[in-house]
Design a protein around this motif. Structure first.
Motif, PDB file in Angstrom:
ATOM      1  N   VAL A  10     -14.933   7.712 -31.410  1.00 23.15           N
ATOM      2  CA  VAL A  10     -14.754   8.750 -32.425  1.00 23.15           C
ATOM      3  C   VAL A  10     -13.273   9.061 -32.630  1.00 23.15           C
ATOM      4  CG1 VAL A  10     -15.181  11.188 -32.959  1.00 23.15           C
ATOM      5  CG2 VAL A  10     -17.036   9.758 -32.068  1.00 23.15           C
ATOM      6  N   ALA A  11     -12.506   9.085 -31.558  1.00 18.55           N
ATOM      7  CA  ALA A  11     -11.073   9.367 -31.665  1.00 18.55           C
ATOM      8  C   ALA A  11     -10.374   8.300 -32.504  1.00 18.55           C
ATOM      9  CB  ALA A  11     -10.450   9.453 -30.273  1.00 18.55           C
ATOM     10  N   VAL A  12     -10.682   7.025 -32.265  1.00 17.14           N
ATOM     11  CA  VAL A  12     -10.058   5.949 -33.047  1.00 17.14           C
ATOM     12  C   VAL A  12     -10.491   6.054 -34.513  1.00 17.14           C
ATOM     13  CG1 VAL A  12      -9.901   3.455 -33.371  1.00 17.14           C
ATOM     14  CG2 VAL A  12      -9.895   4.403 -31.060  1.00 17.14           C
ATOM     15  N   ALA A  13     -11.769   6.347 -34.746  1.00 16.08           N
ATOM     16  CA  ALA A  13     -12.270   6.463 -36.116  1.00 16.08           C
ATOM     17  C   ALA A  13     -11.572   7.587 -36.864  1.00 16.08           C
ATOM     18  CB  ALA A  13     -13.780   6.689 -36.094  1.00 16.08           C
ATOM     19  N   GLU A  14     -11.363   8.716 -36.214  1.00 16.30           N
ATOM     20  CA  GLU A  14     -10.768   9.871 -36.884  1.00 16.30           C
ATOM     21  C   GLU A  14      -9.251   9.759 -36.999  1.00 16.30           C
ATOM     22  OE1 GLU A  14     -14.190  13.172 -35.705  1.00 16.30           O
ATOM     23  OE2 GLU A  14     -12.241  13.260 -34.714  1.00 16.30           O
ATOM     24  N   GLU A  15      -8.614   9.113 -36.026  1.00 16.46           N
ATOM     25  CA  GLU A  15      -7.158   8.986 -36.053  1.00 16.46           C
ATOM     26  C   GLU A  15      -6.693   7.768 -36.848  1.00 16.46           C
ATOM     27  OE1 GLU A  15      -5.137  11.192 -34.976  1.00 16.46           O
ATOM     28  OE2 GLU A  15      -6.555  12.482 -33.892  1.00 16.46           O
ATOM     29  N   GLY A  16      -7.589   6.760 -36.974  1.00 12.32           N
ATOM     30  CA  GLY A  16      -7.197   5.538 -37.676  1.00 12.32           C
ATOM     31  C   GLY A  16      -6.172   4.719 -36.923  1.00 12.32           C
ATOM     32  N   SER A  17      -6.096   4.927 -35.613  1.00 12.34           N
ATOM     33  CA  SER A  17      -5.071   4.262 -34.812  1.00 12.34           C
ATOM     34  C   SER A  17      -5.463   4.308 -33.342  1.00 12.34           C
ATOM     35  CB  SER A  17      -3.714   4.949 -35.009  1.00 12.34           C
ATOM     36  OG  SER A  17      -2.813   4.633 -33.984  1.00 12.34           O
ATOM     37  N   PHE A  18      -5.317   3.178 -32.644  1.00  7.96           N
ATOM     38  CA  PHE A  18      -5.570   3.163 -31.204  1.00  7.96           C
ATOM     39  C   PHE A  18      -4.508   3.972 -30.471  1.00  7.96           C
ATOM     40  CE2 PHE A  18      -8.183  -0.441 -32.417  1.00  7.96           C
ATOM     41  CZ  PHE A  18      -9.263  -0.352 -31.548  1.00  7.96           C
ATOM     42  N   THR A  19      -3.268   3.911 -30.956  1.00  6.79           N
ATOM     43  CA  THR A  19      -2.175   4.628 -30.297  1.00  6.79           C
ATOM     44  C   THR A  19      -2.385   6.138 -30.374  1.00  6.79           C
ATOM     45  OG1 THR A  19      -0.628   2.838 -30.831  1.00  6.79           O
ATOM     46  CG2 THR A  19       0.317   4.985 -30.257  1.00  6.79           C
ATOM     47  N   ALA A  21      -5.195   7.678 -30.971  1.00  9.69           N
ATOM     48  CA  ALA A  21      -6.416   8.015 -30.245  1.00  9.69           C
ATOM     49  C   ALA A  21      -6.139   8.124 -28.749  1.00  9.69           C
ATOM     50  CB  ALA A  21      -7.492   6.973 -30.517  1.00  9.69           C
ATOM     51  N   ALA A  22      -5.307   7.216 -28.227  1.00  6.47           N
ATOM     52  CA  ALA A  22      -4.962   7.264 -26.809  1.00  6.47           C
ATOM     53  C   ALA A  22      -4.219   8.552 -26.469  1.00  6.47           C
ATOM     54  CB  ALA A  22      -4.114   6.047 -26.443  1.00  6.47           C
ATOM     55  N   ALA A  23      -3.287   8.943 -27.345  1.00  7.45           N
ATOM     56  CA  ALA A  23      -2.552  10.195 -27.104  1.00  7.45           C
ATOM     57  C   ALA A  23      -3.497  11.388 -27.161  1.00  7.45           C
ATOM     58  CB  ALA A  23      -1.438  10.334 -28.145  1.00  7.45           C
ATOM     59  N   ARG A  24      -4.415  11.371 -28.086  1.00  5.96           N
ATOM     60  CA  ARG A  24      -5.380  12.472 -28.213  1.00  5.96           C
ATOM     61  C   ARG A  24      -6.278  12.577 -26.982  1.00  5.96           C
ATOM     62  NH1 ARG A  24      -9.651  12.785 -33.291  1.00  5.96           N
ATOM     63  NH2 ARG A  24     -11.532  13.297 -32.103  1.00  5.96           N
ATOM     64  N   CYS A  25      -6.664  11.425 -26.413  1.00  7.26           N
ATOM     65  CA  CYS A  25      -7.572  11.417 -25.263  1.00  7.26           C
ATOM     66  C   CYS A  25      -6.831  11.416 -23.928  1.00  7.26           C
ATOM     67  CB  CYS A  25      -8.488  10.193 -25.338  1.00  7.26           C
ATOM     68  SG  CYS A  25      -9.592  10.183 -26.771  1.00  7.26           S
ATOM     69  N   HIS A  26      -5.486  11.433 -23.997  1.00  8.05           N
ATOM     70  CA  HIS A  26      -4.645  11.483 -22.797  1.00  8.05           C
ATOM     71  C   HIS A  26      -4.896  10.290 -21.879  1.00  8.05           C
ATOM     72  CE1 HIS A  26      -3.624  15.527 -24.070  1.00  8.05           C
ATOM     73  NE2 HIS A  26      -4.913  15.838 -24.093  1.00  8.05           N
ATOM     74  N   ILE A  32      -8.337   2.405 -23.996  1.00 10.33           N
ATOM     75  CA  ILE A  32      -9.190   2.611 -25.168  1.00 10.33           C
ATOM     76  C   ILE A  32      -9.577   1.273 -25.792  1.00 10.33           C
ATOM     77  CG2 ILE A  32      -9.132   3.403 -27.574  1.00 10.33           C
ATOM     78  CD1 ILE A  32      -8.188   6.000 -26.747  1.00 10.33           C
ATOM     79  N   SER A  33      -8.622   0.370 -25.921  1.00  9.74           N
ATOM     80  CA  SER A  33      -8.919  -0.932 -26.520  1.00  9.74           C
ATOM     81  C   SER A  33     -10.010  -1.662 -25.744  1.00  9.74           C
ATOM     82  CB  SER A  33      -7.650  -1.784 -26.562  1.00  9.74           C
ATOM     83  OG  SER A  33      -6.669  -1.185 -27.388  1.00  9.74           O
TER      84      SER A  33
END
Length: 301
Positions: A10-19, A21-26, A32-33
């Motif tokens: 969900v984080a990658v989908a909403e952020e549009g970026s793995f980078t 999303a990783a920062a958001r999920c700490h 994540i990949s």
């Protein structure tokens, strides 16, 4: 399929970026990949299309997204349920808002909610009514206050009426007596200042003029009522706007007149139907019932 993997998805989908999303999920990006790749292998198809500057959902990813959000919401609700049972309500409450709520009961409710449940993190999201309805339906936010669509709210959401409202005409001071209604035929003869097409209120106004076979051209479109009436004061045109807005309180610069026929609308509080509301949302609804006037319209599930 683990909840943490769905959270990453969900984080990658909403952020549009793995980078991002990783920062958001700490977590670090490779974690994540790897989780997303494992999920894609488990489901048997790619969930994201990797582009040079962003990632976007594939058709499979779009199909999974609402289920992933529902799973995460259910898990969070279970945790909050037991926190609620122990008397320590916490968690988050995401509320979407349209403009013009400063004169309603919403600020009072949020104030009392904050005092009673300081451990609940409340976030507000401002947007147009159609956008907020979509966010509630998709589970992106817990609830929203919107202009109820003329055709009625979708069956997938539950509602409670917040405010019965109507559209009025705002003209420069001295141009017309306040007790003399303005017909819709007369309104279209002046430059019109009103809501943009992204506003739920615009649909009510457009349909009312269409019912009279009148073509409504909004010369200055803005959802900011204060700006609408400021433009009226400058002599640019007339505003068609919400009568409930506190901005229309006595002001020597303009006069407020009723429209004939009246254009009526409702602002409603909406949340996802068909599932048990989260503990923070239930607490908000219970507080509203506690503080409301006994003659206020009841909940409509």
């Amino acid at each position: 399929m683990e909840l943490r993997t769905l959270e990453y998805f969900v984080a990658v989908a909403e952020e549009g970026s793995f980078t991002r999303a990783a920062a958001r999920c700490h977590v670090v990006q490779p974690a994540i990949s790897q989780q997303i790749q494992a999920l894609e292998k488990e489901l048997g198809e790619p969930l994201f299309e990797r582009l040079p500057r962003q990632v976007v959902l594939t058709s499979g990813g779009a199909a999974l997204l609402p289920h992933a959000r529902a799973c995460l919401a259910a898990a969070a609700s279970a945790v909050l349920e037991f926190a609620d049972r122990s008397g320590l309500l916490s968690g988050s409450f995401a509320l979407g808002t349209v403009g013009g709520l400063e004169g309603t009961t919403i600020p009072k409710l949020l104030g009392e909610y904050h005092r009673r449940y300081p451990q609940v993190a409340v976030t507000l999201t401002g947007a147009s009514s159609p956008s907020l309805l979509g966010k509630v339906r998709d589970g992106e936010i817990d609830a929203a206050v919107v202009a109820g669509p003329p055709e009625g709210t979708p069956s997938t959401v539950a509602t409670r009426v917040l405010l019965e409202d109507r559209i009025v005409a705002v003209l420069p001071a001295g141009s017309r007596p306040a007790n003399r209604p303005m017909s819709l035929e007369e309104a279209v003869r002046s430059p019109v200042i009103s809501y943009g097409r992204d506003s739920g209120v615009h649909a009510y106004i457009r349909e009312a003029f269409a019912a009279k076979a009148l073509r409504l051209e909004v010369a200055y479109a803005t959802n900011d009522v204060a700006l609408q009436v400021a433009l009226v004061a400058e002599g640019i045109g007339i505003a068609l706007t919400s009568h409930a807005s506190p901005v229309l309180a006595a002001d020597p610069r303009f006069v407020v007149v009723p429209l004939e026929p009246a254009i009526r609308l409702r602002k409603v509080f909406v949340w996802r139907g068909g599932t048990r509301p989260s503990a923070p949302l239930r607490a908000f609804l219970d507080l509203w019932t506690e503080l409301s006037d006994p003659h206020e319209p009841p909940l409509a599930e």
